[in-house]
Design a protein around this motif. Structure first.
Motif, short mmCIF file in Angstrom:
data_model
loop_
_atom_site.label_atom_id
_atom_site.label_comp_id
_atom_site.label_asym_id
_atom_site.label_seq_id
_atom_site.Cartn_x
_atom_site.Cartn_y
_atom_site.Cartn_z
N GLY A 93 0.83 -1.20 0.00
CA GLY A 93 0.00 0.00 0.00
C GLY A 93 0.86 1.24 0.00
O GLY A 93 1.92 1.28 0.64
N VAL A 95 0.60 5.70 0.16
CA VAL A 95 -0.25 6.84 0.47
C VAL A 95 0.54 8.12 0.25
O VAL A 95 1.72 8.21 0.60
CB VAL A 95 -0.81 6.77 1.91
CG1 VAL A 95 0.31 6.79 2.95
CG2 VAL A 95 -1.81 7.88 2.17
N SER A 100 -4.78 6.89 -0.92
CA SER A 100 -4.16 5.58 -0.73
C SER A 100 -4.46 4.66 -1.90
O SER A 100 -5.56 4.68 -2.45
CB SER A 100 -4.69 4.92 0.56
OG SER A 100 -4.42 5.74 1.68
N ASN A 303 -5.02 -1.78 4.49
CA ASN A 303 -5.90 -0.61 4.55
C ASN A 303 -5.85 0.08 5.90
O ASN A 303 -5.81 1.31 5.99
CB ASN A 303 -7.34 -1.03 4.23
CG ASN A 303 -7.56 -1.27 2.75
OD1 ASN A 303 -6.85 -0.73 1.92
ND2 ASN A 303 -8.54 -2.10 2.42
N LEU A 306 -2.40 1.84 6.39
CA LEU A 306 -2.29 3.06 5.61
C LEU A 306 -2.95 4.23 6.35
O LEU A 306 -2.48 5.38 6.26
CB LEU A 306 -2.94 2.87 4.23
CG LEU A 306 -2.11 2.06 3.23
CD1 LEU A 306 -2.95 1.72 2.00
CD2 LEU A 306 -0.84 2.81 2.82
N SER A 310 -0.91 7.44 7.32
CA SER A 310 -1.45 8.72 6.89
C SER A 310 -1.57 9.70 8.05
O SER A 310 -1.25 10.89 7.93
CB SER A 310 -2.82 8.52 6.23
OG SER A 310 -3.32 9.73 5.72
#
Length: 513
Positions: A93, A95, A100, A303, A306, A310
């Motif tokens: 992943g 971002v 993302s 997910n 991330l 973030s």
């Protein structure tokens, strides 16, 4: 819970050439379908009333430097080449200011035909430590603890916590990994690491602490410690009367909407759990920690992580971000194997390209490995999760290379390394069974390459001293002794049976991996 970085060493004339690899999500999909970018979430809001063209152009030009440019195709190719025909899978992943994106390939291997994706659950091992340290900062903000307090203040009076020269171990020492406590306690018991960690109790930890003697002052040096972070998690449980998982979920996960980051999985989450694999590709069991939860018990998804990354970057608003920024402050520089270290972030000493400020943390268990990292200047982050041990699939190097904007394609998960900058003449050596020192590799754009040296040349003398009868490490050391930064070598060409003497200059060079 494996050592946060495992280093495979190649001795060079400058130092040991180390690649990180050692201190863990998704909806089902068919494993044979093509690698897909499975998610794009945009969290930037454009102002429709912004009409000044010059300001808009300047903003876009600056933003372009902070994005993952052309990373998607490279990541997809790497995943397709390495994980479409295995019983394991990897999720990557990224971002940045655009939002993302998640990429994946490979299998859950959980008895279904499903593949991994952004909602697949993995053990994240020592990435848990970043949550443990953040929780400590959050509890201090609430006034529940003081990080400068001695650890002993929060433990039963019967427990003797070691100190050194009158200085006690503080909670801050545990969070910053500079308590001087060892990597693991020496009273772990069990036939394998699964049993040793799962069976380790608070009473075992108390017994170890009461009998241990520190060898240095707390706070003086970074020293990675599963024991220390486990102790910090335990102290926070004692202080609040609440278990570690509840603290993490209520104070970190719920505010960040991280709904799939847990220790105990619900039946629905178990369906999304990828099966781990050991170094031989066999299915591995999952950990079930008791007192060592703070060191490596969390499971999560790409997910969810991330969202955590973030918030660390300030890309999404969170009341936790100021505390996250505190955890990122560098406390120790050039720590062996870990580079610059924070609380408990580290940069592994990897090459920092101009305009970047990289930090991260890895984790591993007997069947999983994980890495999260970010660029504090350009506000870009990465998550790499795989249901294989790091010795087989190295998420640390993959994550660092993505942040460094270095290509992945053409490399394998087992041998990939991050870009590293060294000071030396640009040679890697090897020594045969007879004790003969030879040039193993000549790195480009170095003094050695400029002198035309090639692989296979025999190094008879370094700075006038014979290499025969010395160890490889001793030969490397001799090459770094001159104060003027130069190295004189007497070389033999075994094919031409000729001898030649060259003088090389030690200077910075980059190994791109």
């Amino acid at each position: 819970m494996a050592k946060s970085a495992t280093f495979v060493s190649l001795l060079t004339d400058l130092q040991e050439y180390m690649h990180t690899s050692d201190d863990r999500k998704r909806r089902l999909w068919h494993p044979h379908s093509r690698v897909r970018r499975i998610e794009l979430r945009t969290n930037r809001i454009m102002n429709p009333f912004l009409c000044a063209f010059v300001l808009l152009f300047a903003s876009l030009s600056l933003t372009a430097q902070n994005l993952f440019i052309n990373a998607e195709a490279d990541i997809n190719t790497f995943l397709r080449d390495n994980f479409t025909k295995t019983n394991a899978g990897m999720v990557i992943g990224i971002v940045d200011e655009r939002g993302s994106r998640v990429f994946s390939a490979g299998r859950l291997d959980n008895g279904t035909s499903g593949g991994v994706d952004g909602d697949t659950i993995f053990e994240i091992g020592s990435v848990t430590k970043t949550f443990t340290a953040l929780l400590a900062l959050e509890m201090e903000q609430r006034g529940e603890i003081k990080l400068d307090d001695p650890v002993a203040k929060y433990l039963p009076t019967s427990v003797k916590v070691p100190g050194y020269a009158g200085q006690e171990i503080t909670l801050l020492n545990l969070a910053a990994q500079d308590s001087s406590l060892p990597f693991n306690a020496d009273n772990l018991s069990g036939k394998d690491w699964l049993e040793r960690f799962n069976n380790y109790t608070a009473q075992n930890m108390y017994a170890f602490l009461s009998g241990y003697t520190l060898t240095r002052t707390p706070g003086a040096n970074f020293q990675y410690s599963n024991l220390g972070m486990s102790l910090l998690g335990h102290v926070m449980e004692l202080k609040t009367g609440t278990n570690f998982e509840s603290l993490i979920v209520n104070r970190i996960c719920l505010p960040l909407q991280m709904d799939s980051t847990r220790i105990k999985l619900t039946p629905e989450m178990k369906v999304r759990l990828a099966t781990g694999h050991d170094g031989d590709g066999n299915r591995a069991k999952n950990y079930d920690f008791t007192v060592m939860v703070g060191a490596g018990a969390l499971l999560s998804t790409a997910n969810d992580l991330l969202k955590f990354v973030s918030a660390n970057l300030g890309l999404t608003p969170s009341s936790l971000t100021p505390l996250m920024k505190k955890s990122q402050v560098i406390r120790h520089h050039v720590a062996p194997e870990f580079g610059n270290t924070a609380m408990p972030w580290w940069d592994s000493g990897v090459f920092q390209p101009p305009g970047m400020d990289l930090t991260g943390h890895g984790g591993g268990s007997i069947g999983y490995s994980a890495f999260i990292g970010f660029d504090k200047k350009q506000r870009r982050g990465v998550v790499v999760l795989v249901n294989q041990v790091a010795s087989v699939a190295n998420p640390y190097a993959i994550g660092w290379r993505i942040l460094q904007r270095a290509p992945l394609t053409g490399r394998t998960p087992k041998t990939i390394v991050p870009m590293q900058e060294f000071v030396g003449s640009g040679l890697a050596y090897e020594m045969d069974k007879a004790g003969t020192l030879q040039i193993k590799e000549v790195f480009p754009n170095t003094s050695a390459s400029e002198a035309g040296l090639t692989r296979g040349l025999i190094v008879e003398k370094i700075n006038g001293l014979p290499t025969q009868g010395k160890t490889l490490a001793e030969c490397v050391s001799i090459g770094k002794e001159r104060a003027d930064g130069k190295v004189t070598m007497q070389l033999i060409n075994p094919e031409q049976k000729s001898t030649n003497t060259v003088e090389l200059v030690r200077k910075k060079f980059l190994i791109r991996g």
